[in-house]
Design a protein around this motif. Structure first.
Motif, PDB file in Angstrom:
ATOM      1  N   THR A 146       0.833  -1.205   0.000  1.00 40.45           N
ATOM      2  CA  THR A 146       0.000   0.000   0.000  1.00 40.45           C
ATOM      3  C   THR A 146       0.864   1.251   0.000  1.00 40.45           C
ATOM      4  O   THR A 146       0.631   2.195  -0.771  1.00 40.45           O
ATOM      5  CB  THR A 146      -0.942   0.007   1.221  1.00 40.45           C
ATOM      6  OG1 THR A 146      -1.836  -1.103   1.117  1.00 40.45           O
ATOM      7  CG2 THR A 146      -1.749   1.297   1.277  1.00 40.45           C
ATOM      8  N   ASP A 147       1.883   1.265   0.853  1.00 39.61           N
ATOM      9  CA  ASP A 147       2.780   2.431   0.912  1.00 39.61           C
ATOM     10  C   ASP A 147       3.543   2.625  -0.392  1.00 39.61           C
ATOM     11  O   ASP A 147       3.717   3.761  -0.862  1.00 39.61           O
ATOM     12  CB  ASP A 147       3.757   2.283   2.076  1.00 39.61           C
ATOM     13  CG  ASP A 147       3.095   2.499   3.435  1.00 39.61           C
ATOM     14  OD1 ASP A 147       1.976   3.056   3.465  1.00 39.61           O
ATOM     15  OD2 ASP A 147       3.687   2.088   4.454  1.00 39.61           O
ATOM     16  N   LEU A 148       3.998   1.531  -0.999  1.00 41.07           N
ATOM     17  CA  LEU A 148       4.724   1.642  -2.263  1.00 41.07           C
ATOM     18  C   LEU A 148       3.802   2.138  -3.380  1.00 41.07           C
ATOM     19  O   LEU A 148       4.196   2.987  -4.184  1.00 41.07           O
ATOM     20  CB  LEU A 148       5.331   0.295  -2.647  1.00 41.07           C
ATOM     21  CG  LEU A 148       6.478  -0.219  -1.775  1.00 41.07           C
ATOM     22  CD1 LEU A 148       6.907  -1.608  -2.228  1.00 41.07           C
ATOM     23  CD2 LEU A 148       7.657   0.739  -1.794  1.00 41.07           C
ATOM     24  N   ALA A 149       2.585   1.620  -3.422  1.00 41.97           N
ATOM     25  CA  ALA A 149       1.638   2.029  -4.465  1.00 41.97           C
ATOM     26  C   ALA A 149       1.246   3.493  -4.324  1.00 41.97           C
ATOM     27  O   ALA A 149       0.908   4.151  -5.321  1.00 41.97           O
ATOM     28  CB  ALA A 149       0.393   1.143  -4.418  1.00 41.97           C
ATOM     29  N   GLN A 150       1.290   4.027  -3.101  1.00 37.63           N
ATOM     30  CA  GLN A 150       0.909   5.419  -2.862  1.00 37.63           C
ATOM     31  C   GLN A 150       2.109   6.365  -2.841  1.00 37.63           C
ATOM     32  O   GLN A 150       1.939   7.579  -2.695  1.00 37.63           O
ATOM     33  CB  GLN A 150       0.152   5.517  -1.530  1.00 37.63           C
ATOM     34  CG  GLN A 150      -1.199   4.814  -1.558  1.00 37.63           C
ATOM     35  CD  GLN A 150      -1.909   4.827  -0.223  1.00 37.63           C
ATOM     36  OE1 GLN A 150      -1.314   5.128   0.816  1.00 37.63           O
ATOM     37  NE2 GLN A 150      -3.191   4.500  -0.240  1.00 37.63           N
ATOM     38  N   HIS A 151       3.297   5.849  -3.008  1.00 38.56           N
ATOM     39  CA  HIS A 151       4.504   6.677  -3.027  1.00 38.56           C
ATOM     40  C   HIS A 151       4.476   7.561  -4.280  1.00 38.56           C
ATOM     41  O   HIS A 151       4.149   7.096  -5.373  1.00 38.56           O
ATOM     42  CB  HIS A 151       5.739   5.778  -3.028  1.00 38.56           C
ATOM     43  CG  HIS A 151       7.010   6.483  -2.721  1.00 38.56           C
ATOM     44  ND1 HIS A 151       7.621   7.351  -3.608  1.00 38.56           N
ATOM     45  CD2 HIS A 151       7.817   6.463  -1.618  1.00 38.56           C
ATOM     46  CE1 HIS A 151       8.730   7.828  -3.079  1.00 38.56           C
ATOM     47  NE2 HIS A 151       8.884   7.302  -1.873  1.00 38.56           N
ATOM     48  N   PRO A 152       4.810   8.844  -4.155  1.00 38.41           N
ATOM     49  CA  PRO A 152       4.789   9.730  -5.337  1.00 38.41           C
ATOM     50  C   PRO A 152       5.622   9.208  -6.504  1.00 38.41           C
ATOM     51  O   PRO A 152       5.251   9.381  -7.673  1.00 38.41           O
ATOM     52  CB  PRO A 152       5.361  11.039  -4.796  1.00 38.41           C
ATOM     53  CG  PRO A 152       5.074  11.018  -3.330  1.00 38.41           C
ATOM     54  CD  PRO A 152       5.172   9.567  -2.927  1.00 38.41           C
ATOM     55  N   ALA A 153       6.749   8.561  -6.207  1.00 35.64           N
ATOM     56  CA  ALA A 153       7.600   8.047  -7.273  1.00 35.64           C
ATOM     57  C   ALA A 153       6.918   6.948  -8.070  1.00 35.64           C
ATOM     58  O   ALA A 153       7.200   6.766  -9.262  1.00 35.64           O
ATOM     59  CB  ALA A 153       8.916   7.525  -6.692  1.00 35.64           C
ATOM     60  N   CYS A 154       6.021   6.206  -7.426  1.00 38.25           N
ATOM     61  CA  CYS A 154       5.320   5.119  -8.129  1.00 38.25           C
ATOM     62  C   CYS A 154       4.425   5.695  -9.219  1.00 38.25           C
ATOM     63  O   CYS A 154       4.426   5.214 -10.351  1.00 38.25           O
ATOM     64  CB  CYS A 154       4.506   4.283  -7.136  1.00 38.25           C
ATOM     65  SG  CYS A 154       3.674   2.877  -7.890  1.00 38.25           S
ATOM     66  N   ALA A 155       3.662   6.733  -8.905  1.00 42.23           N
ATOM     67  CA  ALA A 155       2.793   7.357  -9.902  1.00 42.23           C
ATOM     68  C   ALA A 155       3.609   7.895 -11.073  1.00 42.23           C
ATOM     69  O   ALA A 155       3.236   7.718 -12.241  1.00 42.23           O
ATOM     70  CB  ALA A 155       1.985   8.472  -9.255  1.00 42.23           C
TER      71      ALA A 155
END
Length: 448
Positions: free
Chosen positions: A263-272
């Motif tokens: 969840t944290d990785l998917a919501q990380h700005p870098a992921c987007a």
């Protein structure tokens, strides 16, 4: 007609009748994400059965019942044992069903979306443990989640048996776990590294080696093997005890930490930013407009990774439909699919077609690394690769040229976007076979 051309060839797998999209090509693209054509899994084996098939193959290789050099059916991997014959037929059947869907689907843009994510979360049959698992990973983990939540897709792809085996997490053991204190094996960081670098954040996100190590410790316990009947399980005795700190966030011991981390990785700005950049590069052009990437990243963040919403944002944006952007060079498999869609011919000989795709530089189900198949045109434009594509086109001309009017085929598929050069080249052909070969080797079919 330019928008119609882009809908068919930039975003899809090429429509045989360009005129059928003329009324509203943008609506044709967007409607595909409302109701993507279902993939028929009838007759396909699941990952648990696939794990048993590859175990049988490995056992037969380790304990041969036929003396060496006495089996008349051999290839580069050795004797074609009964277990290997089952493996071969299973993989060919899975590939055949996949190509049948890709060549006949009424939602080709949505199918390309699925294939983007299958390549993003790449697994390959390049090691013994994954010999039969590439296609189950696609139809069990990728297809059911490609139009939903990115977090759900991420989880399904990462904990699928294929990924756990491909990136060695199945054999990763916490050094201070119950099993770790008894065995000689320890931590494996492959899945942890690729989870951060390839699946979510990208290489420039600023994570450290310690983040990779802590992620690997968090992932211990998630495994698959004979003792789990080919199904992913969390096994406490393999899990590294204690809290883990990753990118400044602390996670508890146990299986619940996985969902918290994802969840944290998917919501990380870098992921987007990373997902938006890859999507625009794949579907639009090698160096997409920055404003398009930024808009897509913003939609990814706004919707918390709603992939259907992200797709709509991409294909409804005017910059994605910009006419003067440099086209991309198709991968060999895309050429094959486009050719069959334009000719309206099924892929009958799957093994032979796979041979030609491999000859052109893309060994199906055997991507060279966890990065998947490269997505820049330059990666597919070597002189030898171009020659191989011409040879493939010539072979297809021999197979299908007698039954197909190449001039009409190209006119129907490309309309006013068919170049004068290609039109004249086909017109000069001395036979139907040569005309079709010229058509399939043309820039129009090789690029999107």
């Amino acid at each position: 007609m330019q928008a119609t051309h882009l809908a068919s060839h930039r975003f899809g797998y090429s429509q045989p009748q360009l005129q059928t999209l003329a009324n509203d090509p943008r609506a044709w693209v967007l409607a595909q994400f409302e109701r993507p054509a279902a993939f028929d899994t009838e007759g396909l084996v699941d990952s648990a059965k696939s794990c048993q098939i590859k175990r049988d193959v490995l056992q037969a290789a380790l304990n041969p019942t036929t003396p060496p050099n006495t089996n008349p059916f051999q290839d580069a991997l050795g004797p074609m044992t009964p277990a290997r014959q089952v493996l071969r037929q299973t993989n060919l059947h899975g590939l055949g069903k996949r190509w049948q869907h890709m060549t006949q689907t009424t939602t080709p843009v949505a199918e390309r979306w699925v294939q983007f994510w299958a390549n993003h979360f790449c697994v390959a049959a390049t090691k013994g443990t994954t010999l039969a698992l590439v296609w189950p990973h696609e139809y069990e983990a990728i297809r059911p989640h490609a139009f939903g939540s990115y977090k759900a897709l991420l989880r399904a792809a990462v904990v699928h048996p294929a990924m756990l085996l491909y990136l060695d997490n199945a054999q990763s053991i916490g050094p201070q776990s119950i099993a770790g204190r008894r065995r000689d094996r320890g931590l494996n960081e492959n899945l942890a590294r690729e989870l951060l670098e390839l699946h979510t954040l990208g290489v420039k996100a600023g994570y450290t080696q310690d983040d990779v190590t802590q992620t690997a410790k968090l992932l211990t316990g998630w495994t698959v093997g004979p003792n789990t009947a080919g199904v992913t399980r969390f096994m406490d005795n393999l899990h590294q005890p204690g809290k883990k700190t990753i990118l400044g966030n602390t996670y508890p011991e146990g299986p619940q930490a996985l969902d918290l981390l994802l969840t944290d990785l998917a919501q990380h700005p870098a992921c987007a930013d990373f997902m938006a950049s890859k999507l625009c590069r794949h579907f639009v052009t090698d160096a997409p407009p920055a404003a398009l990437v930024q808009a897509l990243a913003a939609e990814f963040r706004r919707t918390d990774g709603d992939l259907k919403a992200v797709a709509v944002a991409l294909f409804s944006h005017d910059l994605a439909w910009q006419v003067d952007l440099p086209p991309k060079f198709k991968r060999p498999e895309e050429c094959l699919i486009s050719a069959h869609r334009l000719m309206q011919k099924k892929v009958i000989n799957v093994e032979n077609s796979a041979y030609w795709v491999q000859t052109m530089g893309q060994a199906i189900a055997r991507a060279p690394s966890p990065q998947g198949w490269p997505d820049l045109s330059a990666d597919w434009l070597s002189p030898d690769a171009v020659i191989k594509r011409i040879q493939w086109a010539e072979r297809y001309g021999e197979l299908y040229g007698k039954d197909i009017d190449a001039r009409d085929l190209m006119q129907q598929a490309f309309g006013p976007n068919l170049s004068t050069s290609t039109t004249q080249t086909i017109a000069r052909a001395e036979s139907g076979a040569q005309a079709l070969a010229f058509a399939l080797a043309s820039p129009e079919l090789m690029r999107r």
